[in-house]
Write a protein that holds these residues in place. Structure first.
Motif, PDB file in Angstrom:
ATOM      1  N   GLU A  21       0.770  -1.318   0.106  1.00 34.89           N
ATOM      2  CA  GLU A  21       0.161  -0.199  -0.432  1.00 34.89           C
ATOM      3  C   GLU A  21       0.855   0.925  -0.038  1.00 34.89           C
ATOM      4  N   GLU A  22       1.688   1.076   0.638  1.00 34.59           N
ATOM      5  CA  GLU A  22       2.612   3.005   0.822  1.00 34.59           C
ATOM      6  C   GLU A  22       4.110   2.472   0.519  1.00 34.59           C
ATOM      7  N   GLY A  23       3.808   1.184  -0.385  1.00 37.11           N
ATOM      8  CA  GLY A  23       6.019   1.461  -0.511  1.00 37.11           C
ATOM      9  C   GLY A  23       6.713   0.851   0.360  1.00 37.11           C
ATOM     10  N   PHE A  24       8.108   0.142   0.847  1.00 32.86           N
ATOM     11  CA  PHE A  24       9.513  -0.457   1.010  1.00 32.86           C
ATOM     12  C   PHE A  24       9.050   0.694   1.688  1.00 32.86           C
ATOM     13  N   ASP A  25       9.745   2.601   1.556  1.00 31.99           N
ATOM     14  CA  ASP A  25      10.389   3.524   1.521  1.00 31.99           C
ATOM     15  C   ASP A  25       8.945   3.668   3.051  1.00 31.99           C
ATOM     16  N   GLY A  26       7.458   4.292   2.497  1.00 30.05           N
ATOM     17  CA  GLY A  26       6.563   4.317   2.469  1.00 30.05           C
ATOM     18  C   GLY A  26       5.987   4.427   3.970  1.00 30.05           C
ATOM     19  N   ALA A  27       6.174   1.996   4.422  1.00 25.65           N
ATOM     20  CA  ALA A  27       5.571   1.882   5.522  1.00 25.65           C
ATOM     21  C   ALA A  27       6.883   1.850   6.658  1.00 25.65           C
ATOM     22  N   SER A  28       6.242   1.960   7.774  1.00 23.27           N
ATOM     23  CA  SER A  28       6.956   1.888   9.021  1.00 23.27           C
ATOM     24  C   SER A  28       6.907   1.197   9.500  1.00 23.27           C
ATOM     25  N   ILE A  29       7.796   0.800  10.377  1.00 25.18           N
ATOM     26  CA  ILE A  29       8.309  -0.593  11.459  1.00 25.18           C
ATOM     27  C   ILE A  29       6.831  -0.296  12.174  1.00 25.18           C
ATOM     28  N   ARG A  30       7.057   0.970  12.323  1.00 22.09           N
ATOM     29  CA  ARG A  30       5.817   1.027  13.977  1.00 22.09           C
ATOM     30  C   ARG A  30       4.384   0.636  13.357  1.00 22.09           C
ATOM     31  N   ASN A  31       4.022   1.259  12.192  1.00 23.71           N
ATOM     32  CA  ASN A  31       2.745   0.993  11.421  1.00 23.71           C
ATOM     33  C   ASN A  31       2.583  -0.863  10.963  1.00 23.71           C
ATOM     34  N   ILE A  32       3.383  -1.395  10.617  1.00 20.42           N
ATOM     35  CA  ILE A  32       3.276  -2.740  10.511  1.00 20.42           C
ATOM     36  C   ILE A  32       3.072  -3.148  12.236  1.00 20.42           C
ATOM     37  N   ALA A  33       3.488  -3.051  13.111  1.00 18.68           N
ATOM     38  CA  ALA A  33       3.825  -3.334  14.352  1.00 18.68           C
ATOM     39  C   ALA A  33       2.565  -3.616  14.730  1.00 18.68           C
ATOM     40  N   ARG A  34       1.594  -2.012  15.077  1.00 19.86           N
ATOM     41  CA  ARG A  34       0.040  -1.650  14.624  1.00 19.86           C
ATOM     42  C   ARG A  34      -0.749  -2.690  14.017  1.00 19.86           C
ATOM     43  N   TYR A 101       4.382  -9.635  -5.557  1.00 22.90           N
ATOM     44  CA  TYR A 101       4.562  -9.298  -6.533  1.00 22.90           C
ATOM     45  C   TYR A 101       4.576  -7.488  -6.727  1.00 22.90           C
ATOM     46  N   GLN A 102       3.677  -7.192  -6.356  1.00 21.22           N
ATOM     47  CA  GLN A 102       3.419  -5.854  -6.433  1.00 21.22           C
ATOM     48  C   GLN A 102       4.760  -4.982  -6.118  1.00 21.22           C
ATOM     49  N   ILE A 103       5.488  -5.469  -4.796  1.00 18.00           N
ATOM     50  CA  ILE A 103       6.698  -5.392  -4.235  1.00 18.00           C
ATOM     51  C   ILE A 103       7.632  -5.647  -5.204  1.00 18.00           C
ATOM     52  N   VAL A 104       7.993  -6.944  -5.021  1.00 16.37           N
ATOM     53  CA  VAL A 104       9.093  -7.556  -6.094  1.00 16.37           C
ATOM     54  C   VAL A 104       9.360  -6.694  -6.883  1.00 16.37           C
ATOM     55  N   HIS A 105       8.440  -6.244  -8.115  1.00 14.23           N
ATOM     56  CA  HIS A 105       8.208  -6.112  -9.099  1.00 14.23           C
ATOM     57  C   HIS A 105       8.717  -4.001  -9.044  1.00 14.23           C
ATOM     58  N   PHE A 106       8.159  -3.346  -7.897  1.00 15.26           N
ATOM     59  CA  PHE A 106       8.583  -2.209  -7.067  1.00 15.26           C
ATOM     60  C   PHE A 106       9.972  -2.060  -7.240  1.00 15.26           C
ATOM     61  N   GLU A 107      10.710  -3.371  -7.012  1.00 12.77           N
ATOM     62  CA  GLU A 107      12.060  -3.554  -5.906  1.00 12.77           C
ATOM     63  C   GLU A 107      12.793  -3.411  -6.942  1.00 12.77           C
ATOM     64  N   LEU A 108      12.619  -4.574  -8.617  1.00  7.72           N
ATOM     65  CA  LEU A 108      13.358  -4.410  -9.585  1.00  7.72           C
ATOM     66  C   LEU A 108      13.471  -3.477 -10.480  1.00  7.72           C
ATOM     67  N   SER A 109      12.149  -2.043 -10.491  1.00 10.88           N
ATOM     68  CA  SER A 109      12.253  -1.369 -11.304  1.00 10.88           C
ATOM     69  C   SER A 109      12.985  -0.261 -10.550  1.00 10.88           C
ATOM     70  N   THR A 110      13.451  -0.103  -9.357  1.00  5.70           N
ATOM     71  CA  THR A 110      14.327   0.930  -8.688  1.00  5.70           C
ATOM     72  C   THR A 110      15.755   0.826  -9.258  1.00  5.70           C
ATOM     73  N   LYS A 111      16.525   1.417  -9.714  1.00  6.55           N
ATOM     74  CA  LYS A 111      17.766   1.486  -9.444  1.00  6.55           C
ATOM     75  C   LYS A 111      17.862   1.148  -7.814  1.00  6.55           C
ATOM     76  N   LYS A 112      17.984   1.526  -7.049  1.00 10.13           N
ATOM     77  CA  LYS A 112      18.688   0.826  -5.621  1.00 10.13           C
ATOM     78  C   LYS A 112      17.510  -0.604  -5.464  1.00 10.13           C
ATOM     79  N   ARG A 113      18.637  -1.441  -4.744  1.00  5.82           N
ATOM     80  CA  ARG A 113      18.253  -2.426  -4.281  1.00  5.82           C
ATOM     81  C   ARG A 113      17.886  -2.445  -2.793  1.00  5.82           C
ATOM     82  N   ILE A 114      17.501  -3.465  -2.457  1.00  2.85           N
ATOM     83  CA  ILE A 114      16.795  -3.057  -0.796  1.00  2.85           C
ATOM     84  C   ILE A 114      17.471  -3.812  -0.742  1.00  2.85           C
ATOM     85  N   MET A 115      16.861  -5.161  -1.145  1.00  3.18           N
ATOM     86  CA  MET A 115      17.366  -6.541  -0.007  1.00  3.18           C
ATOM     87  C   MET A 115      18.882  -7.775  -1.429  1.00  3.18           C
ATOM     88  N   ASP A 116      19.191  -8.239  -0.542  1.00  6.76           N
ATOM     89  CA  ASP A 116      19.877  -8.995  -1.095  1.00  6.76           C
ATOM     90  C   ASP A 116      19.407 -10.384  -1.650  1.00  6.76           C
TER      91      ASP A 116
END
Lengths: 207, 207
Positions: A21-34, A101-116
């Motif tokens: 919903e909010e993208g990797f950057d947009g989602a906070s650990i605080r909100n995930i916890a809630r 898949y939305q997340i992975v595609h987002f991840e793959l379509s941005t140049k900075k790689r977040i995950m290993d």
């Protein structure tokens, strides 16, 4: 398949929802916890960083496929029927894991790689091997042709479906699909039939 | 095809480069102007907003396809050879427009839609019609089977290629492609051959 306890599964589900919903950057650990009804410390304890949480999520969703492929291999079906089952499996997994898949595609379509990507790639390689065995069995039985590139068949199945979903607005207009149900029904019926027809034409084609 | 003057083409090229490198949000009109060697006012004059610039870019890259499809239709080739030419055309366009596809994919994978898709969809619909005529000609000649979903064939061609490119890291590992050249060569040779074999198996398959 990785084993997670119920709390960990809650966290993964909440993370998946918020990342989508909010993208990797947009989602906070605080909100995930809630969302997961746990405290922040528990997320750190189980997963470490947000990056590690994304990794765990993707691996969780990718694993399990190997076993399902092996189940199809072991069923008492003709090679062509196993291919139909394979395609149903890929399509249902992609549909179930749409957020992922939305997340992975987002991840793959941005140049900075977040995950290993290493762990993810290892699981996918195992899945390809399990897939190959099913096709090779059909080849050994003389039912499937041998001058084909087996490795590219999952790419073909998944590529058609993902491309269709990614171009949803165009497909809805071109095919006059006026509701979510009509779009989903088209995937379930016409698109799935097209993929099965295409893959079996490739495998069974006689010159 | 839209006609642009040289300055407009410079601006589009600069915009494409910066959108791909820095994302739509990251790229500023100021930097696009600097890259294109024009002043900011000229960009506003020709294109209006950054959103309109993205739209113009995508339409510029998508148009032109229809004429190329019509050229293939008019060539003195067998239906199967025309299909090979079609596939070469799709692959070369996607390879040439890699930056653009990166942007479109990014755009499609985020929930907020930046651009008005209508003009883009209209051009793509015209391209599908031009594509259909080529397949229908082969059907009328009795060379291609008729119980197929022609609309989904471009989706199939493009989906396979785009999915392969989007999963580059996995493909490089699985196929031991250790350089950019090896990756490009695999697309040009094995992947292209696979797509041609698959589409022709679907079209020419006899039961």
């Amino acid at each position: 398949m990785t084993d997670f306890n119920d709390k960990q599964l809650d966290i993964l589900q909440a993370a998946e929802k918020l990342f989508a919903e909010e993208g990797f950057d947009g989602a906070s650990i605080r909100n995930i916890a809630r969302e997961a009804n746990v405290n922040i410390a528990m997320i750190s304890y189980y997963f470490g960083s947000k990056e590690k949480l994304l990794e765990a999520l993707i691996i969780h969703r990718t694993s399990g496929m190997k076993m399902q492929l092996e189940n199809i291999f072991n069923e008492n079906l003709s090679p062509a029927d196993k291919v139909d089952r394979l395609i149903d499996l890929y399509i249902s997994r992609i549909n179930k894991n749409k957020c992922m898949y939305q997340i992975v595609h987002f991840e793959l379509s941005t140049k900075k790689r977040i995950m290993d990507m290493k762990a993810f790639i290892d699981i996918k390689l195992q899945n390809v091997e399990a897939f190959k065995r099913i096709i090779q069995e059909g080849q050994a039985q003389g039912v499937f042709r041998k001058d084909i590139n087996i490795f590219l068949i999952p790419t073909t199945i998944v590529g058609i479906l993902v491309h269709f979903q990614m171009n949803r607005m165009f497909m809805e207009t071109a095919l006059q699909l006026e509701s979510d149900d009509a779009f989903e029904a088209y995937i379930k019926n016409e698109l799935t039939a097209h993929i099965k027809q295409t893959i079996k034409a490739l495998l069974l084609h006689e010159n």
